[in-house]
Design an enzyme around this catalytic site. Structure first.
Site, PDB file in Angstrom:
ATOM      1  N   HIS A  11      17.143 -36.719  -6.466  1.00 56.42           N
ATOM      2  CA  HIS A  11      16.325 -37.201  -5.349  1.00 56.42           C
ATOM      3  C   HIS A  11      14.862 -36.793  -5.493  1.00 56.42           C
ATOM      4  O   HIS A  11      14.148 -36.707  -4.496  1.00 56.42           O
ATOM      5  CB  HIS A  11      16.921 -36.694  -4.029  1.00 56.42           C
ATOM      6  N   LYS A  17       5.969  -4.460  -4.008  1.00 54.83           N
ATOM      7  CA  LYS A  17       7.418  -4.371  -3.835  1.00 54.83           C
ATOM      8  C   LYS A  17       7.841  -4.479  -2.376  1.00 54.83           C
ATOM      9  O   LYS A  17       8.794  -5.153  -2.034  1.00 54.83           O
ATOM     10  CB  LYS A  17       7.875  -3.035  -4.421  1.00 54.83           C
ATOM     11  N   TRP A  48      -2.691  -2.682  -1.767  1.00 57.55           N
ATOM     12  CA  TRP A  48      -2.400  -4.111  -1.911  1.00 57.55           C
ATOM     13  C   TRP A  48      -3.294  -4.787  -0.877  1.00 57.55           C
ATOM     14  O   TRP A  48      -3.082  -4.646   0.322  1.00 57.55           O
ATOM     15  CB  TRP A  48      -0.923  -4.390  -1.644  1.00 57.55           C
ATOM     16  N   LYS A  67      12.626 -15.394 -10.066  1.00 58.68           N
ATOM     17  CA  LYS A  67      12.409 -14.327 -11.051  1.00 58.68           C
ATOM     18  C   LYS A  67      11.432 -14.793 -12.128  1.00 58.68           C
ATOM     19  O   LYS A  67      10.537 -14.069 -12.521  1.00 58.68           O
ATOM     20  CB  LYS A  67      13.721 -13.898 -11.725  1.00 58.68           C
ATOM     21  N   ARG A  97       4.080  -0.331  -4.706  1.00 52.71           N
ATOM     22  CA  ARG A  97       3.753  -0.870  -3.384  1.00 52.71           C
ATOM     23  C   ARG A  97       2.429  -1.641  -3.373  1.00 52.71           C
ATOM     24  O   ARG A  97       2.091  -2.300  -2.378  1.00 52.71           O
ATOM     25  CB  ARG A  97       3.670   0.265  -2.360  1.00 52.71           C
ATOM     26  N   GLU A 126      17.267 -18.094  -7.237  1.00 49.54           N
ATOM     27  CA  GLU A 126      16.892 -16.731  -7.639  1.00 49.54           C
ATOM     28  C   GLU A 126      16.347 -16.715  -9.074  1.00 49.54           C
ATOM     29  O   GLU A 126      15.368 -16.025  -9.368  1.00 49.54           O
ATOM     30  CB  GLU A 126      18.116 -15.819  -7.482  1.00 49.54           C
ATOM     31  N   ASN A 165      -2.019   1.896   5.710  1.00 48.90           N
ATOM     32  CA  ASN A 165      -1.133   0.839   5.222  1.00 48.90           C
ATOM     33  C   ASN A 165      -0.781  -0.021   6.421  1.00 48.90           C
ATOM     34  O   ASN A 165      -0.206   0.488   7.384  1.00 48.90           O
ATOM     35  CB  ASN A 165       0.125   1.487   4.611  1.00 48.90           C
ATOM     36  N   GLY A 166      -1.145  -1.294   6.404  1.00 42.96           N
ATOM     37  CA  GLY A 166      -0.848  -2.165   7.545  1.00 42.96           C
ATOM     38  C   GLY A 166      -2.026  -3.072   7.840  1.00 42.96           C
ATOM     39  O   GLY A 166      -2.944  -3.202   7.026  1.00 42.96           O
ATOM     40  N   CYS A 192       0.843  -1.182   0.000  1.00 42.97           N
ATOM     41  CA  CYS A 192       0.000   0.000   0.000  1.00 42.97           C
ATOM     42  C   CYS A 192       0.884   1.239   0.000  1.00 42.97           C
ATOM     43  O   CYS A 192       1.850   1.326   0.749  1.00 42.97           O
ATOM     44  CB  CYS A 192      -0.955   0.086   1.187  1.00 42.97           C
TER      45      CYS A 192
HETATM   46  C1  F6R Z   1      11.719 -10.777  -5.524  1.00 48.65           C
HETATM   47  C2  F6R Z   1      11.522  -9.748  -4.527  1.00 48.65           C
HETATM   48  C3  F6R Z   1      11.108 -10.165  -3.161  1.00 48.65           C
HETATM   49  C4  F6R Z   1      11.922  -9.370  -2.115  1.00 48.65           C
HETATM   50  C5  F6R Z   1      11.400  -9.690  -0.708  1.00 48.65           C
HETATM   51  C6  F6R Z   1      12.228  -8.988   0.357  1.00 48.65           C
HETATM   52  O1  F6R Z   1      12.053 -10.240  -6.761  1.00 48.65           O
HETATM   53  O2  F6R Z   1      11.661  -8.580  -4.804  1.00 48.65           O
HETATM   54  O3  F6R Z   1      11.263 -11.525  -2.978  1.00 48.65           O
HETATM   55  O4  F6R Z   1      13.255  -9.709  -2.235  1.00 48.65           O
HETATM   56  O5  F6R Z   1      10.080  -9.272  -0.600  1.00 48.65           O
HETATM   57  O6  F6R Z   1      12.178  -7.605   0.224  1.00 48.65           O
HETATM   58  P1  F6R Z   1      13.259  -6.675   0.885  1.00 48.65           P
HETATM   59  O7  F6R Z   1      14.563  -6.973   0.275  1.00 48.65           O
HETATM   60  O8  F6R Z   1      12.784  -5.283   0.581  1.00 48.65           O
HETATM   61  O9  F6R Z   1      13.249  -6.963   2.354  1.00 48.65           O
END
Ligand code: F6R
Length: 611
Positions: free
Chosen positions: A507, A606, A73, A488, A27, A484, A99-100, A2
């Site tokens: 396995h 994000k 969000w 992605k 966000r 990773e 937000n929360g 949010c």
């Molecule tokens: C993946 C991604 C998320 C963040 C995770 C932690 O592309 O962006 O998995 O890595 O939400 O976020 P931070 O690093 O902001 O604590």
């Protein structure tokens, strides 16, 4: 999670709020809304993105010198017009954005319902707002006092902004666990979840702390704690330019951020790494050097991509420093009653510095005597502020929802830290130390070289865009890179993907291999090379399609794999900073080929400021 924006001052509020919401859309983007005061309270809100709201308000009277806005969000209640913020109180005079999560909202709702309140949404926010209004009415107090009383009675996390029809110049704001920045202008104030909405208006900002409440008027900012004591606002100068939050000619922030990596890694190393003189300057580590030298163990807590950086660090720190390292998901660590001894070092890794699970995990560990070291990208964020020491990654604002440049920044900082501690501890031979410093210094150039060949990944992406599943395999330092790469691809292309240690594949996951399954091997030249070549053979024997990320000069794997992408040679410790980049590009190009909005993939946000 949010985004919230506010403005009070002489300008028209709506354009400022809308532009701010666009910058905070990373966000959350389930629904959007604004509240303005012009004669009476006017609220416009809509399911969808900021652009949908803009369309919705065409023709409406948007004149106002005060405004609050929200991009959501969803947590409580599905994303729809009803649940969109701002919410209004029963009297119709108050509007609030939040937000929360208010954890005890159900009980409060029950109590208010008994008193005759009814609710138009499914949100905890509407409950809190009516709770505040009820307190104001019953206690015959002003709004500020009512907010304070309410906040003392709720549990959970919040950043709230409130406006009142009867006090048309004032925004009341408060935070606990969700970020709030107030921009101080001349006769005007700006509020935001981060500083991006206010960048072109002011460089002077106040980062509000937990349990603080702000009364914000055009020419007045009063900061108080929940005990009603006044606090002097601490003004910080923003070191961020507008260009950093714009796309700069790229189609997407994600692509811009991938291509920024030569310079962001360089910025991270600049002034810290001096290979010619054998020096690493990391004041955060230096100030806590005895703690690092005497550490019996290091624990790393993080989420998502940052957790993957932690896994790479585990390998590097154990190898170079000979200190045991444990890497934990912050969300598990915070609830599982871990054994923490006084003097244990906890490294928290976070791009945003606001991830709720990581934040709470380190708060708990701090209470138990651990030394908290933050590796954070967002300057002034909560994790940076509550850590005993730390190092910024200096990657600049990361706006694409998928983390890219922050990850390589985290790896660069962690590598420097490990080298510095190893040198102090005498666990690394001088010759290797010097070699690795020069290696690290050359990484930005190598990243630049491999990015010059990005179109080769685009071709591979076109070939495999129709896949339903994918497997990512790696060994050693490249095992977390396989994780990773899979993350992605899932986020950005919605293709189901699994990351595994290459040897572990036998396995279980090998059962998935068919002639249509793409298997991505992260197989740069390292001490595991022969072993991973055998793993590739095992996949080929079962007719899987092999895509391999390999080192220039590798003459074996090109003869086995269906597709290869070359990265420049590097010491195995540094290889992840190179091998991850083709995987970032792969997910980007597959996402684009499938028509995904890669900067705002579905269901994601994000900054995950709820647990
Ligand atoms: C993946 C991604 C998320 C963040 C995770 C932690 O592309 O962006 O998995 O890595 O939400 O976020 P931070 O690093 O902001 O604590």
């Amino acid at each position: 999670m949010c985004g919230i924006v506010g403005y009070t001052g002489p300008r028209e509020a709506y354009p400022i709020v809308i532009k701010g919401l666009k910058r905070l859309e990373y966000r959350g983007y389930d629904s959007t809304g604004v509240a303005l005061l012009n004669g009476g309270l006017k609220v416009y809100k809509k399911k969808g993105r900021v652009a949908d709201l803009e369309e919705f308000v065409v023709g409406a009277d948007l004149h106002s010198h005060i405004g609050i806005g929200h991009t959501r969000w969803a947590t409580h209640g599905e994303p729809n017009d009803r649940n969109a913020h701002p919410h209004t109180s029963a009297s119709g005079k108050l509007a609030m954005i939040h937000n929360g999560i208010i954890e005890n909202y159900a009980q409060i709702k029950k109590d208010l319902s008994k008193k005759g309140y009814s609710f138009t949404s499914d949100t905890d926010t509407e409950v809190l707002l009516n709770f505040i209004e009820d307190i104001k009415k019953n206690n015959e107090c002003n709004l500020e006092e009512a907010v304070r009383i309410a906040l003392k009675r709720i549990t959970g996390a919040y950043c709230i902004l409130l406006i009142d029809q009867d006090d048309p110049q004032t925004i009341i704001a408060a935070r606990k666990g969700s970020p709030l920045v107030i921009g101080v202008g001349k006769g005007e104030h700006f509020l935001g979840s981060d500083a991006s909405p206010m960048l072109e208006y002011t460089k002077e900002v106040v980062y509000v702390n937990d349990y603080e409440l702000a009364i914000v008027r055009p020419d007045e900012l009063i900061l108080k704690n929940l005990g009603n004591e006044t606090i002097t606002p601490f003004i910080t100068k923003l070191d961020m330019e507008l260009a950093a939050i714009e796309k700069g000619g790229y189609d997407h922030f994600m692509l811009k951020e991938i291509f920024e990596q030569p310079s962001t890694i360089h910025d991270c190393l600049r002034g810290r790494l001096d290979a010619a003189h054998g020096i690493i300057r990391l004041s955060g580590v230096q100030n806590n050097i005895d703690a690092f030298k005497n550490a019996k163990r290091i624990m790393i807590v993080a989420c998502g991509t940052s957790w993957h950086a932690g896994l790479v660090a585990e390998y590097i720190i154990e190898e170079l420093c000979r200190i045991p390292v444990e890497v934990e998901y912050a969300s598990e660590f915070r609830y599982r009653n871990p054994v923490i001894n006084k003097g244990d070092i906890i490294i928290a890794i976070s791009q945003s510095g606001e991830t709720a699970d990581t934040l709470v995990a380190i708060e708990k560990a701090k209470e138990q005597g651990a030394i908290i070291f933050g590796i954070v990208n967002a300057v002034g964020s909560s994790i940076a502020r509550i850590s005993h020491g730390g190092a910024y990654t200096h990657a600049g604002p990361e706006i694409g929802v998928a983390s890219t440049k922050a990850f390589t920044g985290q790896l660069a900082v962690l590598t420097m830290m490990a080298l510095k501690i190893a040198k102090e501890n005498g666990t690394i031979p001088d010759e290797r130390y010097t070699k690795l410093l020069f290696e690290l210094e050359s990484i930005p150039e190598k990243v630049e070289a491999l990015l010059a060949n990005a179109t080769a990944i685009k071709v591979i992406a076109e070939k495999y865009k129709g896949a339903n599943d994918a497997l990512f395999l790696g060994r050693g330092y490249n095992f977390p890179i396989a994780l990773e790469g899979a993350l992605k691809l899932k986020e950005i292309s919605y293709i189901h993907a699994e990351g595994y240690p290459a040897a572990e594949m036998k396995h279980g996951p090998i059962a998935l291999v068919t002639e249509t399954l793409p298997v991505v091997f992260v197989a740069t030249k390292d001490s595991y090379h022969e072993k991973i070549v055998s793993n590739i053979q095992e996949i080929k024997a079962r007719k899987g399609k092999v895509i391999a990320i390999i080192t220039e000069g590798d003459e074996v794997i090109p003869g086995l794999a269906d597709d290869v992408f070359f990265v420049p040679p590097a010491d195995e410790i540094m290889a992840p900073m190179l091998s991850v980049i083709p995987l970032q590009l792969l997910s980007y190009y597959v996402g684009i080929a499938k028509g995904v909005d890669v900067d705002k993939p579905r269901n994601l946000a994000k900054s995950v400021t709820v647990e």
